[in-house]
Design a protein around this motif. Sequence first.
Motif, PDB file in Angstrom:
ATOM      1  N   LEU A  43       0.844  -1.185   0.000  1.00 13.05           N
ATOM      2  CA  LEU A  43       0.000   0.000   0.000  1.00 13.05           C
ATOM      3  C   LEU A  43       0.888   1.248   0.000  1.00 13.05           C
ATOM      4  CD1 LEU A  43      -2.528  -1.147   2.737  1.00 13.05           C
ATOM      5  CD2 LEU A  43      -3.131  -0.670   0.363  1.00 13.05           C
ATOM      6  N   GLN A  44       0.533   2.220  -0.808  1.00 12.75           N
ATOM      7  CA  GLN A  44       1.279   3.472  -0.836  1.00 12.75           C
ATOM      8  C   GLN A  44       0.873   4.325   0.376  1.00 12.75           C
ATOM      9  OE1 GLN A  44       3.696   3.993  -3.033  1.00 12.75           O
ATOM     10  NE2 GLN A  44       3.230   2.086  -4.108  1.00 12.75           N
ATOM     11  N   ALA A  45       1.765   5.232   0.776  1.00 11.29           N
ATOM     12  CA  ALA A  45       1.480   6.098   1.924  1.00 11.29           C
ATOM     13  C   ALA A  45       2.182   7.433   1.731  1.00 11.29           C
ATOM     14  CB  ALA A  45       1.943   5.445   3.221  1.00 11.29           C
ATOM     15  N   ALA A  46       1.431   8.514   1.904  1.00  8.28           N
ATOM     16  CA  ALA A  46       1.991   9.849   1.699  1.00  8.28           C
ATOM     17  C   ALA A  46       3.084  10.163   2.706  1.00  8.28           C
ATOM     18  CB  ALA A  46       0.876  10.890   1.786  1.00  8.28           C
ATOM     19  N   TRP A  47       3.003   9.594   3.909  1.00  9.76           N
ATOM     20  CA  TRP A  47       3.990   9.926   4.934  1.00  9.76           C
ATOM     21  C   TRP A  47       5.386   9.415   4.564  1.00  9.76           C
ATOM     22  CZ3 TRP A  47      -0.241   6.707   6.483  1.00  9.76           C
ATOM     23  CH2 TRP A  47       0.055   5.351   6.606  1.00  9.76           C
ATOM     24  N   LEU A  48       5.459   8.413   3.686  1.00 12.04           N
ATOM     25  CA  LEU A  48       6.767   7.928   3.265  1.00 12.04           C
ATOM     26  C   LEU A  48       7.498   8.990   2.443  1.00 12.04           C
ATOM     27  CD1 LEU A  48       5.835   4.270   2.252  1.00 12.04           C
ATOM     28  CD2 LEU A  48       6.902   5.049   4.381  1.00 12.04           C
ATOM     29  N   ALA A  49       6.777   9.590   1.486  1.00  9.84           N
ATOM     30  CA  ALA A  49       7.378  10.650   0.670  1.00  9.84           C
ATOM     31  C   ALA A  49       7.757  11.852   1.529  1.00  9.84           C
ATOM     32  CB  ALA A  49       6.408  11.066  -0.434  1.00  9.84           C
ATOM     33  N   ALA A  88       4.836   7.058  -6.777  1.00  6.10           N
ATOM     34  CA  ALA A  88       3.828   6.297  -6.039  1.00  6.10           C
ATOM     35  C   ALA A  88       2.493   6.298  -6.774  1.00  6.10           C
ATOM     36  CB  ALA A  88       3.665   6.863  -4.633  1.00  6.10           C
ATOM     37  N   LEU A  89       2.124   7.432  -7.343  1.00  2.00           N
ATOM     38  CA  LEU A  89       0.861   7.528  -8.085  1.00  2.00           C
ATOM     39  C   LEU A  89       0.902   6.682  -9.355  1.00  2.00           C
ATOM     40  CD1 LEU A  89       0.151  11.334  -7.644  1.00  2.00           C
ATOM     41  CD2 LEU A  89      -1.346   9.476  -6.877  1.00  2.00           C
ATOM     42  N   GLU A  90       2.068   6.626  -9.956  1.00  2.00           N
ATOM     43  CA  GLU A  90       2.206   5.784 -11.150  1.00  2.00           C
ATOM     44  C   GLU A  90       2.095   4.311 -10.775  1.00  2.00           C
ATOM     45  OE1 GLU A  90       5.381   4.948 -14.805  1.00  2.00           O
ATOM     46  OE2 GLU A  90       5.699   6.638 -13.441  1.00  2.00           O
ATOM     47  N   ALA A  91       2.675   3.954  -9.640  1.00  2.08           N
ATOM     48  CA  ALA A  91       2.609   2.561  -9.187  1.00  2.08           C
ATOM     49  C   ALA A  91       1.213   2.187  -8.723  1.00  2.08           C
ATOM     50  CB  ALA A  91       3.606   2.341  -8.049  1.00  2.08           C
ATOM     51  N   GLU A  92       0.489   3.162  -8.123  1.00  2.00           N
ATOM     52  CA  GLU A  92      -0.854   2.891  -7.606  1.00  2.00           C
ATOM     53  C   GLU A  92      -1.751   4.107  -7.840  1.00  2.00           C
ATOM     54  OE1 GLU A  92      -3.726   1.539  -7.144  1.00  2.00           O
ATOM     55  OE2 GLU A  92      -2.632  -0.026  -6.055  1.00  2.00           O
ATOM     56  N   PRO A  93      -2.434   4.167  -9.000  1.00  2.00           N
ATOM     57  CA  PRO A  93      -3.302   5.314  -9.294  1.00  2.00           C
ATOM     58  C   PRO A  93      -4.664   5.261  -8.608  1.00  2.00           C
ATOM     59  CG  PRO A  93      -3.276   3.789 -11.143  1.00  2.00           C
ATOM     60  CD  PRO A  93      -2.289   3.263 -10.147  1.00  2.00           C
ATOM     61  N   ASP A  94      -4.970   4.142  -7.957  1.00  2.00           N
ATOM     62  CA  ASP A  94      -6.259   3.976  -7.290  1.00  2.00           C
ATOM     63  C   ASP A  94      -6.112   4.312  -5.806  1.00  2.00           C
ATOM     64  OD1 ASP A  94      -8.684   3.214  -6.228  1.00  2.00           O
ATOM     65  OD2 ASP A  94      -8.670   1.205  -7.108  1.00  2.00           O
ATOM     66  N   GLU A  95      -6.947   5.215  -5.300  1.00  2.00           N
ATOM     67  CA  GLU A  95      -6.833   5.624  -3.907  1.00  2.00           C
ATOM     68  C   GLU A  95      -7.059   4.464  -2.943  1.00  2.00           C
ATOM     69  OE1 GLU A  95      -7.844   9.657  -1.536  1.00  2.00           O
ATOM     70  OE2 GLU A  95      -9.606   8.649  -2.375  1.00  2.00           O
ATOM     71  N   GLU A  96      -7.750   3.428  -3.381  1.00  2.00           N
ATOM     72  CA  GLU A  96      -7.961   2.270  -2.518  1.00  2.00           C
ATOM     73  C   GLU A  96      -6.649   1.576  -2.182  1.00  2.00           C
ATOM     74  OE1 GLU A  96     -10.828   1.131  -1.088  1.00  2.00           O
ATOM     75  OE2 GLU A  96     -11.588   3.063  -1.767  1.00  2.00           O
ATOM     76  N   PRO A 105      -8.027  10.503   3.709  1.00  2.00           N
ATOM     77  CA  PRO A 105      -7.771   9.463   2.717  1.00  2.00           C
ATOM     78  C   PRO A 105      -6.435   9.705   2.024  1.00  2.00           C
ATOM     79  CG  PRO A 105      -9.871  10.594   2.320  1.00  2.00           C
ATOM     80  CD  PRO A 105      -9.173  11.324   3.412  1.00  2.00           C
ATOM     81  N   GLY A 106      -5.976   8.697   1.297  1.00  2.00           N
ATOM     82  CA  GLY A 106      -4.646   8.745   0.703  1.00  2.00           C
ATOM     83  C   GLY A 106      -4.326   9.974  -0.118  1.00  2.00           C
ATOM     84  N   PHE A 107      -5.203  10.337  -1.060  1.00  2.00           N
ATOM     85  CA  PHE A 107      -4.902  11.457  -1.945  1.00  2.00           C
ATOM     86  C   PHE A 107      -4.998  12.791  -1.204  1.00  2.00           C
ATOM     87  CE2 PHE A 107      -6.204   9.014  -6.046  1.00  2.00           C
ATOM     88  CZ  PHE A 107      -5.087   8.198  -5.883  1.00  2.00           C
ATOM     89  N   THR A 108      -5.938  12.908  -0.277  1.00  2.00           N
ATOM     90  CA  THR A 108      -6.030  14.122   0.540  1.00  2.00           C
ATOM     91  C   THR A 108      -4.784  14.257   1.403  1.00  2.00           C
ATOM     92  OG1 THR A 108      -8.440  13.978   0.617  1.00  2.00           O
ATOM     93  CG2 THR A 108      -7.381  15.316   2.311  1.00  2.00           C
ATOM     94  N   ASP A 109      -4.341  13.147   1.947  1.00  2.00           N
ATOM     95  CA  ASP A 109      -3.143  13.148   2.777  1.00  2.00           C
ATOM     96  C   ASP A 109      -1.922  13.536   1.953  1.00  2.00           C
ATOM     97  OD1 ASP A 109      -1.990  12.748   5.328  1.00  2.00           O
ATOM     98  OD2 ASP A 109      -1.186  10.819   4.678  1.00  2.00           O
ATOM     99  N   LEU A 110      -1.888  13.098   0.709  1.00  2.00           N
ATOM    100  CA  LEU A 110      -0.768  13.429  -0.169  1.00  2.00           C
ATOM    101  C   LEU A 110      -0.680  14.934  -0.386  1.00  2.00           C
ATOM    102  CD1 LEU A 110       1.425  11.972  -1.855  1.00  2.00           C
ATOM    103  CD2 LEU A 110      -0.149  12.046  -3.786  1.00  2.00           C
ATOM    104  N   GLU A 111      -1.816  15.571  -0.541  1.00  2.00           N
ATOM    105  CA  GLU A 111      -1.832  17.024  -0.752  1.00  2.00           C
ATOM    106  C   GLU A 111      -1.429  17.786   0.516  1.00  2.00           C
ATOM    107  OE1 GLU A 111      -5.712  18.010  -2.144  1.00  2.00           O
ATOM    108  OE2 GLU A 111      -5.519  16.864  -4.002  1.00  2.00           O
ATOM    109  N   ARG A 112      -1.976  17.365   1.659  1.00  2.00           N
ATOM    110  CA  ARG A 112      -1.727  18.134   2.882  1.00  2.00           C
ATOM    111  C   ARG A 112      -0.294  17.985   3.377  1.00  2.00           C
ATOM    112  NH1 ARG A 112      -2.508  16.157   8.311  1.00  2.00           N
ATOM    113  NH2 ARG A 112      -2.242  13.906   8.369  1.00  2.00           N
ATOM    114  N   ARG A 113       0.357  16.880   3.076  1.00  2.00           N
ATOM    115  CA  ARG A 113       1.715  16.679   3.572  1.00  2.00           C
ATOM    116  C   ARG A 113       2.748  17.520   2.827  1.00  2.00           C
ATOM    117  NH1 ARG A 113       2.517  12.604   7.386  1.00  2.00           N
ATOM    118  NH2 ARG A 113       0.595  11.482   7.852  1.00  2.00           N
TER     119      ARG A 113
END
Length: 272
Positions: A43-49, A88-96, A105-113
Amino acid sequence: MSVTIEVRAEAYKTKPRSVSQAKQYEQCPHAYFLTRIAREAELQAAWLAQGVAVHAAAEAWEKSGRQMALDDAQAEFGRVYTRMANEALEAEPDEEGWQASGPYPGFTDLERRWSIGKAQVESYVDWYKTHPEETVWKSADGVPAIEQRFDVTLDGVHVIGFIDQVIEHPKHGPLVRDIKTGQIPAMTDTFQLDTYGLALQEQHGLECSAGDYWSGKTGRPSRVRRLGSAAEVVDRFKAMDEGVKAGDFSPSPAPEICQRCPVRRSCRYDAS
């Protein structure tokens, strides 16, 4: 197991160990297997980036002799964060396929971080600008101990890694410091810092008895922790090493562990 997985499992018997490997194995040997040997999709995670990008900015600022402008340090954060987010988005384009962070959620978290990370870079620079007495230790060859690589053998176990910083602390002397952009470990969990201290002694002959975490959440270092015994560090690495060599990848399902596990979709023992 497939032939490929069997080959990887055999290769892992002799691979160097690390703090992250040991901690993952201790938490759940089966997650270790799924992640590193079976190589199941994670699973992808915004906190990693965010974490990697803040580290990159801090490293660039330190290697400039702490002369880099804040805007440039934040630009370095932005470059690394954007690259990792796009990968990460290329590897997993689905927010699920992304892990949420609390209510985000994942994409919202990606923006806020993006904003959180830039603020943490500013806090990092501010801390050292206002605490110039906390200088970076230099090895015998004059190289500042920023992302200090170590490669040691502890009672037959090959251990490698990188220490974020070794600080010449005015009160505690040489001190190992790790940068955390999220939660810092409990006061009783000093394994990472203990390993770093032992590695410095083994590789550089540097006596180091204390360590702490620079916290992105607070913008300052944590309370200083006294480092534990070398014997405890060695014992933990030996136990993990012996378990991997024996092929012991038993599951340790628990809701609090499984909820944050990046390979839980591939795990039949998922308790989340």
